[in-house]
Design a protein around this motif. Sequence first.
Motif, PDB file in Angstrom:
ATOM      1  N   ALA A  20     -12.778 -10.341   9.997  1.00  0.00           N
ATOM      2  CA  ALA A  20     -12.053  -9.319  10.758  1.00  0.00           C
ATOM      3  C   ALA A  20     -11.565  -9.851  12.100  1.00  0.00           C
ATOM      4  O   ALA A  20     -10.436  -9.569  12.519  1.00  0.00           O
ATOM      5  CB  ALA A  20     -12.948  -8.097  10.959  1.00  0.00           C
ATOM      6  N   ILE A  21     -12.398 -10.634  12.791  1.00  0.00           N
ATOM      7  CA  ILE A  21     -11.975 -11.129  14.109  1.00  0.00           C
ATOM      8  C   ILE A  21     -10.858 -12.171  13.953  1.00  0.00           C
ATOM      9  O   ILE A  21      -9.968 -12.267  14.821  1.00  0.00           O
ATOM     10  CB  ILE A  21     -13.168 -11.716  14.906  1.00  0.00           C
ATOM     11  N   ILE A  22     -10.853 -12.927  12.867  1.00  0.00           N
ATOM     12  CA  ILE A  22      -9.743 -13.849  12.611  1.00  0.00           C
ATOM     13  C   ILE A  22      -8.431 -13.072  12.491  1.00  0.00           C
ATOM     14  O   ILE A  22      -7.407 -13.434  13.077  1.00  0.00           O
ATOM     15  CB  ILE A  22      -9.995 -14.660  11.327  1.00  0.00           C
ATOM     16  N   LEU A  23      -8.468 -11.971  11.767  1.00  0.00           N
ATOM     17  CA  LEU A  23      -7.261 -11.169  11.581  1.00  0.00           C
ATOM     18  C   LEU A  23      -6.841 -10.469  12.868  1.00  0.00           C
ATOM     19  O   LEU A  23      -5.643 -10.288  13.125  1.00  0.00           O
ATOM     20  CB  LEU A  23      -7.476 -10.143  10.467  1.00  0.00           C
ATOM     21  N   VAL A  24      -7.810 -10.077  13.695  1.00  0.00           N
ATOM     22  CA  VAL A  24      -7.479  -9.468  14.987  1.00  0.00           C
ATOM     23  C   VAL A  24      -6.743 -10.473  15.871  1.00  0.00           C
ATOM     24  O   VAL A  24      -5.718 -10.152  16.490  1.00  0.00           O
ATOM     25  CB  VAL A  24      -8.747  -8.961  15.694  1.00  0.00           C
ATOM     26  N   MET A 262     -17.569 -18.920   9.342  1.00  0.00           N
ATOM     27  CA  MET A 262     -17.238 -17.498   9.385  1.00  0.00           C
ATOM     28  C   MET A 262     -18.405 -16.688   9.948  1.00  0.00           C
ATOM     29  O   MET A 262     -18.209 -15.719  10.689  1.00  0.00           O
ATOM     30  CB  MET A 262     -16.894 -17.000   7.988  1.00  0.00           C
ATOM     31  N   ASN A 263     -19.627 -17.097   9.611  1.00  0.00           N
ATOM     32  CA  ASN A 263     -20.803 -16.415  10.143  1.00  0.00           C
ATOM     33  C   ASN A 263     -20.900 -16.597  11.654  1.00  0.00           C
ATOM     34  O   ASN A 263     -21.260 -15.666  12.382  1.00  0.00           O
ATOM     35  CB  ASN A 263     -22.076 -16.944   9.465  1.00  0.00           C
ATOM     36  N   THR A 264     -20.565 -17.807  12.112  1.00  0.00           N
ATOM     37  CA  THR A 264     -20.586 -18.067  13.556  1.00  0.00           C
ATOM     38  C   THR A 264     -19.554 -17.206  14.275  1.00  0.00           C
ATOM     39  O   THR A 264     -19.846 -16.598  15.317  1.00  0.00           O
ATOM     40  CB  THR A 264     -20.298 -19.554  13.835  1.00  0.00           C
ATOM     41  N   LEU A 265     -18.361 -17.123  13.719  1.00  0.00           N
ATOM     42  CA  LEU A 265     -17.333 -16.269  14.307  1.00  0.00           C
ATOM     43  C   LEU A 265     -17.788 -14.814  14.326  1.00  0.00           C
ATOM     44  O   LEU A 265     -17.520 -14.082  15.287  1.00  0.00           O
ATOM     45  CB  LEU A 265     -16.021 -16.398  13.530  1.00  0.00           C
ATOM     46  N   GLY A 266     -18.478 -14.402  13.272  1.00  0.00           N
ATOM     47  CA  GLY A 266     -18.979 -13.033  13.217  1.00  0.00           C
ATOM     48  C   GLY A 266     -20.040 -12.754  14.268  1.00  0.00           C
ATOM     49  O   GLY A 266     -20.055 -11.681  14.893  1.00  0.00           O
ATOM     50  N   GLN A 267     -20.914 -13.734  14.479  1.00  0.00           N
ATOM     51  CA  GLN A 267     -21.964 -13.575  15.494  1.00  0.00           C
ATOM     52  C   GLN A 267     -21.368 -13.443  16.891  1.00  0.00           C
ATOM     53  O   GLN A 267     -21.916 -12.758  17.753  1.00  0.00           O
ATOM     54  CB  GLN A 267     -22.916 -14.766  15.433  1.00  0.00           C
ATOM     55  N   TYR A 268     -20.247 -14.098  17.113  1.00  0.00           N
ATOM     56  CA  TYR A 268     -19.596 -14.071  18.429  1.00  0.00           C
ATOM     57  C   TYR A 268     -18.365 -13.158  18.448  1.00  0.00           C
ATOM     58  O   TYR A 268     -17.549 -13.251  19.368  1.00  0.00           O
ATOM     59  CB  TYR A 268     -19.166 -15.486  18.826  1.00  0.00           C
ATOM     60  N   SER A 269     -18.227 -12.297  17.452  1.00  0.00           N
ATOM     61  CA  SER A 269     -16.994 -11.513  17.333  1.00  0.00           C
ATOM     62  C   SER A 269     -16.742 -10.638  18.555  1.00  0.00           C
ATOM     63  O   SER A 269     -15.594 -10.459  18.985  1.00  0.00           O
ATOM     64  CB  SER A 269     -17.032 -10.647  16.068  1.00  0.00           C
ATOM     65  N   GLY A 349     -23.797  -9.950  18.745  1.00  0.00           N
ATOM     66  CA  GLY A 349     -22.567  -9.315  18.224  1.00  0.00           C
ATOM     67  C   GLY A 349     -22.813  -7.990  17.564  1.00  0.00           C
ATOM     68  O   GLY A 349     -22.025  -7.557  16.721  1.00  0.00           O
ATOM     69  N   ASP A 350     -23.879  -7.263  17.921  1.00  0.00           N
ATOM     70  CA  ASP A 350     -24.205  -6.020  17.234  1.00  0.00           C
ATOM     71  C   ASP A 350     -23.199  -4.907  17.547  1.00  0.00           C
ATOM     72  O   ASP A 350     -23.114  -3.927  16.792  1.00  0.00           O
ATOM     73  CB  ASP A 350     -25.608  -5.534  17.631  1.00  0.00           C
ATOM     74  N   LEU A 351     -22.449  -5.011  18.638  1.00  0.00           N
ATOM     75  CA  LEU A 351     -21.474  -3.970  18.941  1.00  0.00           C
ATOM     76  C   LEU A 351     -20.176  -4.162  18.161  1.00  0.00           C
ATOM     77  O   LEU A 351     -19.424  -3.233  17.971  1.00  0.00           O
ATOM     78  CB  LEU A 351     -21.149  -3.943  20.443  1.00  0.00           C
ATOM     79  N   LEU A 352     -19.939  -5.352  17.703  1.00  0.00           N
ATOM     80  CA  LEU A 352     -18.685  -5.605  16.997  1.00  0.00           C
ATOM     81  C   LEU A 352     -18.944  -6.463  15.787  1.00  0.00           C
ATOM     82  O   LEU A 352     -19.403  -7.559  15.893  1.00  0.00           O
ATOM     83  CB  LEU A 352     -17.708  -6.318  17.937  1.00  0.00           C
TER      84      LEU A 352
END
Length: 352
Positions: A20-24, A262-269, A349-352
Motif C-alpha cells: 500500500a505504501i508503494i502505491l501511495v 515489502m515487510n520492511t516497508l510495511g514496518q516503516y509505512s 508502524g501500528d498506526l499505518l
Amino acid sequence: MKTIQAPENREWINFAKGAAIILVVLYHSSLFLNDLGLAGSTPRLRLVLGFFPMPVFFFVAGLTAARMLTWNLKDLWRRRLLVLVYLYLLWSFIRVVFYVVVPHLRGTERSPTDLYNIVLLPVWPTSSYWFIWALAIFTLLAWLLRRLPVTVQIGLATALAIVSTTPGVLDLDNVGWDRVAANFIFFISAIYCSHTVYRLAARVRVWHAVVLVTAYIGLAVLLVPLHLSRMPGLILLESAVAVAMGVALATLLVRVKWLNFMNTLGQYSFQIYLLHLFLVAGALALLAPFADAPWLQRSGNVLPFLLAAIVLVASLYLARILRRFSFLWVSPFRTRQTKSVQRRAHLNGDLL
C-alpha cells in the motif's frame, strides 16, 4: 467433537502495508509530476490503482483497534486521540515551514502557507496528512457508536460510503471529509471482524487470489475506461475487493523470501507516509526548471516510477536516521509508561 479452528495468521499485515505504501508514493509521484506535464500516461494508471491503498491502511488500522472500545473517554484521549492530534498538528506545521523554503509548484491546490488554509487545518484538512486526522475521527466515531448493534454500525457506515463514493451525491469538497465518509466502513468493519479476517487469511489459496485479482481488474475496467463510477456502490465494491485482494496476495507472497523488503516497508509505512511528500515536492522543485526539456518529456511514462523508487528508499533511510527524535513520532505529553507504549506502536508502524 470439538471443531479445531484455523490459527490466526498475522504475518501478512506488514506485507500488505508495504504494498500500500508503494502505491501511495507512486500515486503522489505521478500526481506531482503531472503538474509539470511529466507524468506521461500514469494518471490513468493512478485511477486504476487508487482504490487500493487507503482502504487497506484503514482496514489494517481497524484490526488492532478493538481494545479501545473498552476504554473510558479519558483513556481514549490519553492513549489514542492525543497522539493523533499531536502528530497531525506537528506534521502540518512542518509542512507549512517546508513550503516557506521550497516553492509550492502545485497549481491545482491552495498554497500550504496560505493563512486561511492554516487556520482551518484542525477542521478542514487540505494536505495529505488528512490520514492522521481521519484516524482520530474514526477512533472517536467508533467509540461513540460502540453501544449500537454491530449491524447498525456497519449498515450506517456502508450507506455513508455509498453516497460519498457516488459522484454528484455527497461531495464535501474537502479531501479529509470526503475520505472519512468513504473509508470509515473499512475501519469499523475491521474492528468487529478482526478474528474472522485472521482465520480466513490462514485459509487463503492461490485460486482465491486469482479470483480477486480478476474481479478487481474487471471492476476497474467498468470504472475507468467505461466511466461507470456513477453507478451507486460500484466504487465501494471495488475498494472492498481491493482489501480482500490485498489480504489474499499478502498472505501468499509474504512467504517469498526475495520479497522480504515489502515487510520492511510495511514496518516503516507510517514514517514513510509522513516523510515522502517532502522528498517528492523537493524533486519537483529541482525538475521544474527543466520541465520543457525534450528528454524529460520523453521520460514521462518512466519518471513517476523512478521517482517513487528513489523516494521510497530515501524515506526509509531518513526514517531510520530520525528514529532517535521520538517527538516526531510520539506525543511528548505522556506519562513515561504510556510514552513507551506509543513509541513502540509508532516505530512498529501500528498506526499505518
